[in-house]
Design an enzyme around this catalytic site. Structure first.
Site, mmCIF file in Angstrom:
data_model
loop_
_atom_site.group_PDB
_atom_site.id
_atom_site.type_symbol
_atom_site.label_atom_id
_atom_site.label_comp_id
_atom_site.label_asym_id
_atom_site.label_seq_id
_atom_site.Cartn_x
_atom_site.Cartn_y
_atom_site.Cartn_z
ATOM 1 N N LEU A 102 -60.510 41.962 -58.752
ATOM 2 C CA LEU A 102 -61.620 42.257 -57.499
ATOM 3 C C LEU A 102 -62.603 41.141 -57.617
ATOM 4 C CD1 LEU A 102 -62.235 46.092 -57.989
ATOM 5 C CD2 LEU A 102 -60.556 44.938 -56.240
ATOM 6 N N ASP A 103 -63.185 40.593 -56.687
ATOM 7 C CA ASP A 103 -64.312 39.643 -56.667
ATOM 8 C C ASP A 103 -65.569 40.147 -57.316
ATOM 9 O OD1 ASP A 103 -62.874 37.755 -55.405
ATOM 10 O OD2 ASP A 103 -63.816 38.407 -53.275
ATOM 11 N N LYS A 104 -66.225 39.385 -58.018
ATOM 12 C CA LYS A 104 -67.258 39.770 -58.740
ATOM 13 C C LYS A 104 -67.995 40.877 -58.079
ATOM 14 C CE LYS A 104 -71.659 37.983 -60.432
ATOM 15 N NZ LYS A 104 -72.470 36.532 -60.781
ATOM 16 N N THR A 111 -67.351 42.716 -55.626
ATOM 17 C CA THR A 111 -66.768 43.771 -54.770
ATOM 18 C C THR A 111 -66.713 44.860 -55.846
ATOM 19 O OG1 THR A 111 -65.037 42.391 -53.521
ATOM 20 C CG2 THR A 111 -64.355 44.481 -53.966
ATOM 21 N N ARG A 143 -62.173 38.515 -47.324
ATOM 22 C CA ARG A 143 -63.400 38.111 -46.908
ATOM 23 C C ARG A 143 -62.960 36.748 -45.884
ATOM 24 N NH1 ARG A 143 -65.471 36.315 -52.335
ATOM 25 N NH2 ARG A 143 -67.226 35.525 -51.122
#
Length: 321
Positions: A143-145, A147, A243
């Site tokens: 997961l993105d930082k 998120t 995104r």
């Protein structure tokens, strides 16, 4: 070769012309076997003159080869006693509710404070003083930082391989909740657009015909005057996929400084604009995760409500629109 945090680049010399692409890369990249590099090539993470190529491609003098390597499965770093919100755990795997702000895996310039460091400690890896440990920490997906939400971690290699295969075959249910700018007119839709790294800005991804196929399905959960709350299901797991895809249909994620092109600063209502500024993250949450257990073969599912900061922003929007 030029080595930067985003990619490895090679220019084929006369003496290497005629070699298979996978064989050439195995010679050039230390610690990566030919078979592992074939998987990277199969995932379209290797380009030749800007286009994905096959492992069997015979390279030619002057060709420009770019390789985007995933984090290696064996990484040297210190376990750290960091808090973990464990939603489920058994002897094979754990499902964790990751907070926004926590990076999943150590990378260039970052060796600590990540989910991987915390998992290494939780699994009880022995270490002393400043000695590092070398261990396969079983992070299956990322997961993105910024998120938040659910992520599954394998405790052994067999479980890691099983879950990785489920992700590759698109048998894992991954559902997110996101607040986007603008009033989305349709009730539901699908975005099927390939994604590649932006050649002008290596920290960004972009929709590109030369990219890897990416599929994002969305459904409206709630409408506001200037925003829309979406339920999102992804069938692929490309970097920054949600995104990038939402920005491509002109409904970028609220709070996303990379892809919303300054839309946060154009919010007319001052209370809402200040609330978004205070948020300090983008509005994207991994709310539901479902997969088949590697031992029982039963499909198990987990859900996680919005964290407080995201739920509070929705209340502010409701009160001020």
């Amino acid at each position: 070769m030029v080595n930067d945090p985003d990619a490895l680049r090679f220019t084929v010399q006369v003496e290497d012309a005629g070699k298979r692409l996978d064989a050439f890369l195995a010679e050039q990249i230390a610690g990566w076997s030919r078979s592992r590099l074939q998987s990277v090539i199969a995932d379209s993470d290797v380009t030749v003159d800007g286009k994905p190529a096959k492992a069997s491609h015979k390279i030619r003098t002057g060709e420009e080869i770019e390789v985007e390597l995933p984090p290696p499965p064996d990484t040297t770093f210190q376990p750290e006693n960091l808090p973990l919100d464990i939603v489920y755990e058994d002897e094979y795997l754990a499902v964790i509710n990751k907070p926004a702000g926590m990076v999943v895996h150590p990378g260039a310039g970052l060796s600590g404070g990540t989910l991987a460091n915390a998992i290494a400690y939780h699994l009880g890896l022995a270490f002393s003083g400043s000695d590092s440990v070398r261990h396969r920490v079983g992070i299956v997906h990322r997961l993105d930082k910024d998120t938040s939400g659910l992520i599954v971690v394998a405790k052994d290699e067999a479980t890691h391989d099983w879950l990785s295969a489920q992700f590759r075959m698109r048998r894992v249910e991954k559902n997110y909740v996101s607040l986007v700018h603008g009033a989305v007119r349709e009730a539901a839709g699908e975005i099927d657009r390939p994604i590649a790294r932006d050649r002008r800005n290596r920290t960004r991804m972009t929709v590109s015909v030369q990219g890897r196929r990416a599929i994002t399905r969305w459904r409206v959960r709630r409408r506001f005057n200037k925003f829309t709350l979406l339920d999102i299901n992804i069938k692929t797991g490309r970097t920054h996929q949600i995104r990038v895809h939402l920005a491509s249909i002109h409904h970028p994620v609220v709070g996303d400084p990379v892809y919303n092109e300054g839309r946060d600063k154009t919010i007319a209502n001052p209370e809402i604009r200040k609330a978004v500024e205070r948020l300090g993250r983008f509005f994207l949450h991994s709310a539901h995760l479902g997969f088949r257990h590697p031992q029982t073969q039963k499909f198990i599912e987990f859900s996680m409500p919005l964290p407080t900061e995201l739920a509070s922003l929705l209340e502010i929007i409701e009160c001020n629109e």
